[in-house]
Design an enzyme around this catalytic site. Structure first.
Site, PDB file in Angstrom:
ATOM      1  CE  LYS A   1      -3.448  -1.822   0.053  1.00 38.24           C
ATOM      2  NZ  LYS A   1      -3.550  -1.865   1.842  1.00 38.24           N
TER       3      LYS A   1
ATOM      4  NE  ARG B   1      -3.017 -11.199  -0.763  1.00 36.32           N
ATOM      5  CZ  ARG B   1      -2.346  -9.599  -0.154  1.00 36.32           C
ATOM      6  NH1 ARG B   1      -1.553  -9.863   0.927  1.00 36.32           N
ATOM      7  NH2 ARG B   1      -2.891  -8.808  -0.754  1.00 36.32           N
TER       8      ARG B   1
ATOM      9  CD  GLU C   1       1.864  -0.638   4.240  1.00 34.74           C
ATOM     10  OE1 GLU C   1       1.099  -1.692   3.537  1.00 34.74           O
ATOM     11  OE2 GLU C   1       1.579   0.587   3.860  1.00 34.74           O
TER      12      GLU C   1
HETATM   13  P1  ATP Z   1      -3.135  -5.866  -1.065  1.00 37.15           P
HETATM   14  O1  ATP Z   1      -2.125  -6.032  -1.269  1.00 37.15           O
HETATM   15  O2  ATP Z   1      -4.450  -5.856  -1.672  1.00 37.15           O
HETATM   16  O3  ATP Z   1      -2.500  -4.019  -1.320  1.00 37.15           O
HETATM   17  P2  ATP Z   1      -1.731  -4.984   1.394  1.00 37.15           P
HETATM   18  O4  ATP Z   1      -1.716  -6.165   1.931  1.00 37.15           O
HETATM   19  O5  ATP Z   1      -0.383  -4.492   1.416  1.00 37.15           O
HETATM   20  O6  ATP Z   1      -3.445  -5.051   0.523  1.00 37.15           O
HETATM   21  P3  ATP Z   1      -2.703  -3.574   3.870  1.00 37.15           P
HETATM   22  O7  ATP Z   1      -3.067  -2.536   4.054  1.00 37.15           O
HETATM   23  O8  ATP Z   1      -1.615  -4.231   5.303  1.00 37.15           O
HETATM   24  O9  ATP Z   1      -3.039  -4.288   2.665  1.00 37.15           O
HETATM   25  O10 ATP Z   1      -3.547  -4.890   5.022  1.00 37.15           O
HETATM   26  C1  ATP Z   1      -4.439  -4.776   5.592  1.00 37.15           C
HETATM   27  C2  ATP Z   1      -4.734  -6.209   6.017  1.00 37.15           C
HETATM   28  O11 ATP Z   1      -5.365  -7.219   5.031  1.00 37.15           O
HETATM   29  C3  ATP Z   1      -3.466  -7.716   6.267  1.00 37.15           C
HETATM   30  O12 ATP Z   1      -2.701  -8.841   7.345  1.00 37.15           O
HETATM   31  C4  ATP Z   1      -2.964  -8.536   5.016  1.00 37.15           C
HETATM   32  O13 ATP Z   1      -2.763  -9.139   5.275  1.00 37.15           O
HETATM   33  C5  ATP Z   1      -4.654  -8.522   4.965  1.00 37.15           C
HETATM   34  N1  ATP Z   1      -5.147  -8.898   3.271  1.00 37.15           N
HETATM   35  C6  ATP Z   1      -4.707  -7.834   2.196  1.00 37.15           C
HETATM   36  N2  ATP Z   1      -5.417  -8.575   1.593  1.00 37.15           N
HETATM   37  C7  ATP Z   1      -6.262  -9.606   1.794  1.00 37.15           C
HETATM   38  C8  ATP Z   1      -6.575 -10.827   1.272  1.00 37.15           C
HETATM   39  N3  ATP Z   1      -6.458 -10.698  -0.454  1.00 37.15           N
HETATM   40  N4  ATP Z   1      -7.211 -11.776   1.777  1.00 37.15           N
HETATM   41  C9  ATP Z   1      -6.703 -11.721   3.054  1.00 37.15           C
HETATM   42  N5  ATP Z   1      -6.432 -11.076   3.586  1.00 37.15           N
HETATM   43  C10 ATP Z   1      -5.355  -9.844   3.499  1.00 37.15           C
HETATM   44 MG    MG Z   2       0.713  -4.774   3.005  1.00 36.02          MG
END
Ligand code: ATP
Ligand code: MG
Length: 564
Positions: A272, A262, A37
């Site tokens: 984020k 994760r 995102e």
């Molecule tokens: P955050 O929780 O850090 O705000 P998010 O999951 O909202 O991150 P996205 O932009 O939706 O951020 O993430 C894109 C992809 O990265 C998703 O498929 C998510 O599963 C993966 N992702 C995000 N954080 C991690 C992490 N700590 N380890 C592994 N994969 C991750």
């Molecule tokens: Mg997300």
């Protein structure tokens, strides 16, 4: 996690995909995607998802798309899109021409929604957000049906059309899937699939005033792109039944979703929302502040993508949530830089040394090895002259037993140069040591002993006349505790910030080659650590270096001494 576990667990996704390929599923095609995102910078956790998606595709001669899941016009910004693309490329991955935006699918998603309405599987609901929440129930109590749940298909079609036409204010109505308000899975209790938002989208402008929700968009975007394996983090496990429901109701291509744990790192935060708070409230200087674990920050700090990938490979892929030690990441960085970083001499806290018997005005060019781990890196010339700087900490007037470096009357080696002996200590009026008067042994050129006599220490140095000035930024963990999110009630995670996470040292003296250091290369300042030119603030007349990592794990030592 032991090495063996890491290796075997790193295979679980691969094993599943290999099974699908062998069974001829999807004509044995493998197609993955990384779906960020665009509402923040990528961090090292995302690097794990990037690495898994791109490397699984590569492993099976498949493809991996980059798709921005840009469903929220309010939180998303174009500069995040640019930074995300730069970071993925920096990590060494390439989506070729397969760059997609979920917003490009808005017309198709709208049609899917209409299809659900026509099937009696979606309805327009007039409850507001608060009411929807109360009706939803809890983990232990079933929800209640919305009073609008049984609207006719015609009425729903008309209202949805009018939502799209902009007739209703934000939040006044939603489109909801008609699933099961008593489901044990809260995601299945008639989730909202469209909301009204009179907001300008960075790509579609003002074309839409209703926007599809993430869950609806995400699974259908995967389907539209023909993604065979939707690899995502564990928190989406509970969303899978909903994704299955959308895909099955609509009868469209059905990707296989596989969840993995994760990446969490000790001594830092990755979410984020937390990063945004640190940035917005000025605890750090920006998303790329070298103390953060965003990829932009790690790049600016001098981490190499190679080291990050090695680290990710060692952590592996598993289904079990865990916190990986920051020390493991730093170990991978040190290991990589030790092999590849060119060496330089830099004096962080200079102490002047005058060689009494060295000819006035003479300069010699001495040979220094660029990287003892890599012969092909060659040698360079380092100027030597009568007045030098050594490290203040390398001298003690009254040394304890175990201090082997310079002291009055004692002889040491200057790396690549000569043996010197300290003859006299010069003080200023306040009694501070400002200079050492030493002699050198001309027979020891290159630092080799002329007669087999031994010295116990080798010091780095720079020639005063030739030195370049620099400021060093010495970074330390941003948080004082392994898990910054564990706080007392009512406390915010920022209470755990390390007040000394940045030490700025001015007036450092570096060998002249440091003036030619380039952004993007990390150097070893001998005996001091790894450093790189700061890509933002450094300029030729104000050189600023960031410390990438120390030479040793100093925190492990602290932890040990605290245990005693
Ligand atoms: P955050 O929780 O850090 O705000 P998010 O999951 O909202 O991150 P996205 O932009 O939706 O951020 O993430 C894109 C992809 O990265 C998703 O498929 C998510 O599963 C993966 N992702 C995000 N954080 C991690 C992490 N700590 N380890 C592994 N994969 C991750
Ligand atoms: Mg997300």
């Amino acid at each position: 996690m032991s090495d063996n576990e890491a290796k075997s667990s790193s295979n679980f996704i691969k094993t599943i995909i290999a099974g699908d390929v062998a069974a001829g599923k999807n004509d044995s095609r493998v197609h993955t995607r990384f779906p960020p995102e665009p509402n923040g910078y990528l961090h090292i956790g995302h690097a794990k998802a990037i690495w898994i998606n791109f490397s699984m595709a590569a492993e099976f001669n498949g493809l991996c798309n980059l798709r921005f899941d840009d469903t929220n016009p309010v939180k998303e910004e174009v500069h995040f899109i640019e930074s995300i693309m730069e970071d993925i490329r920096w990590m060494g991955f390439d989506w070729d021409d397969r760059l997609f935006y979920a917003s490009d699918y808005f017309p198709r998603l709208y049609d899917f929604a209409v299809q659900l309405i026509k099937m009696g599987k979606a309805y327009v609901c007039d409850l507001n957000a608060e009411e929807i929440r109360t009706y939803r129930g809890t983990l232990t109590e079933p929800g209640k049906n919305s009073p609008y749940r049984d609207r006719s298909v015609e009425e729903n079609l008309e209202l949805f059309e009018r939502m799209k036409a902009g007739e209703f204010p934000d939040g006044s109505r939603t489109l909801r899937a008609k699933i099961d308000m008593a489901s044990g899975n809260l995601n299945m209790r008639d989730p909202v699939i469209y909301r009204i938002m009179h907001a300008t989208h960075h790509r579609t402008g003002d074309e839409w005033c209703i926007y599809p929700m993430y869950d609806f968009t995400h699974c259908l975007s995967d389907s539209i792109e023909g993604i065979t394996h939707s690899l995502c983090s564990l928190e989406f496990e509970d969303h899978r039944p909903l994704y299955d429901w959308f895909l099955d109701q609509l009868g469209v291509f059905h990707p296989r979703q596989i969840e993995f744990a994760r990446l969490n790192l000790s001594y830092t935060v990755l979410s984020k929302r937390k990063l945004l708070k640190l940035v917005d409230e000025g605890y750090v200087t920006g998303w790329d502040d070298p103390r953060l674990y965003t990829l932009a920050a790690l790049r600016r700090r001098g981490y190499t993508p190679r080291a990050i990938r090695t680290f990710l490979e060692r952590v592996g892929v598993s289904k079990r949530e865990s916190v990986v030690a920051m020390a493991d990441l730093e170990f991978a960085v040190r290991e990589d830089l030790n092999k590849h970083a060119p060496r330089l001499m830099a004096v962080v806290k200079p102490l002047k040394v005058v060689l009494e018997n060295y000819p006035e005005g003479q300069t010699e060019e001495l040979d220094a090895i660029n990287n003892p781990e890599d012969e092909s890196a060659g040698t360079r010339k380092v100027p030597f002259s009568k007045v030098l700087y050594i490290e203040r900490d390398d001298f003690m007037e009254d040394p304890p037993k175990k201090f082997f470096r310079l002291a009055p009357g004692r002889e040491v080696r200057l790396r690549y140069a000569y043996f010197i002996t300290c003859r006299e200590v010069v003080r200023d009026d306040d009694g501070n040591i400002v200079e050492l008067r030493c002699t050198y042994d001309p027979e020891s050129r290159g630092g080799s002993s002329p007669d087999g006599r031994k010295v116990k220490a080798t010091l780095h140095w720079v020639s005063a006349e030739h030195a370049v000035d620099a400021t060093l930024r010495l970074y330390d963990h941003l948080f004082l505790v392994e898990n910054p999110l564990a706080t007392k009630e009512g406390e915010d995670f920022t209470v755990n910030l390390n007040p000394n996470s940045l030490e700025v040292v001015e007036g450092c003296k570096l060998e002249p080659a440091a003036g030619e250091c380039v952004v993007g290369t990390t150097y070893q300042f001998e005996r001091q650590g790894y450093f790189c030119v700061d890509s933002k603030d450094s300029s030729p007349d104000n050189l600023i270096f960031n410390r990438t990592v120390t030479l040793r794990d100093t925190w492990a030592k602290i932890a040990k001494s605290q245990q005693k």
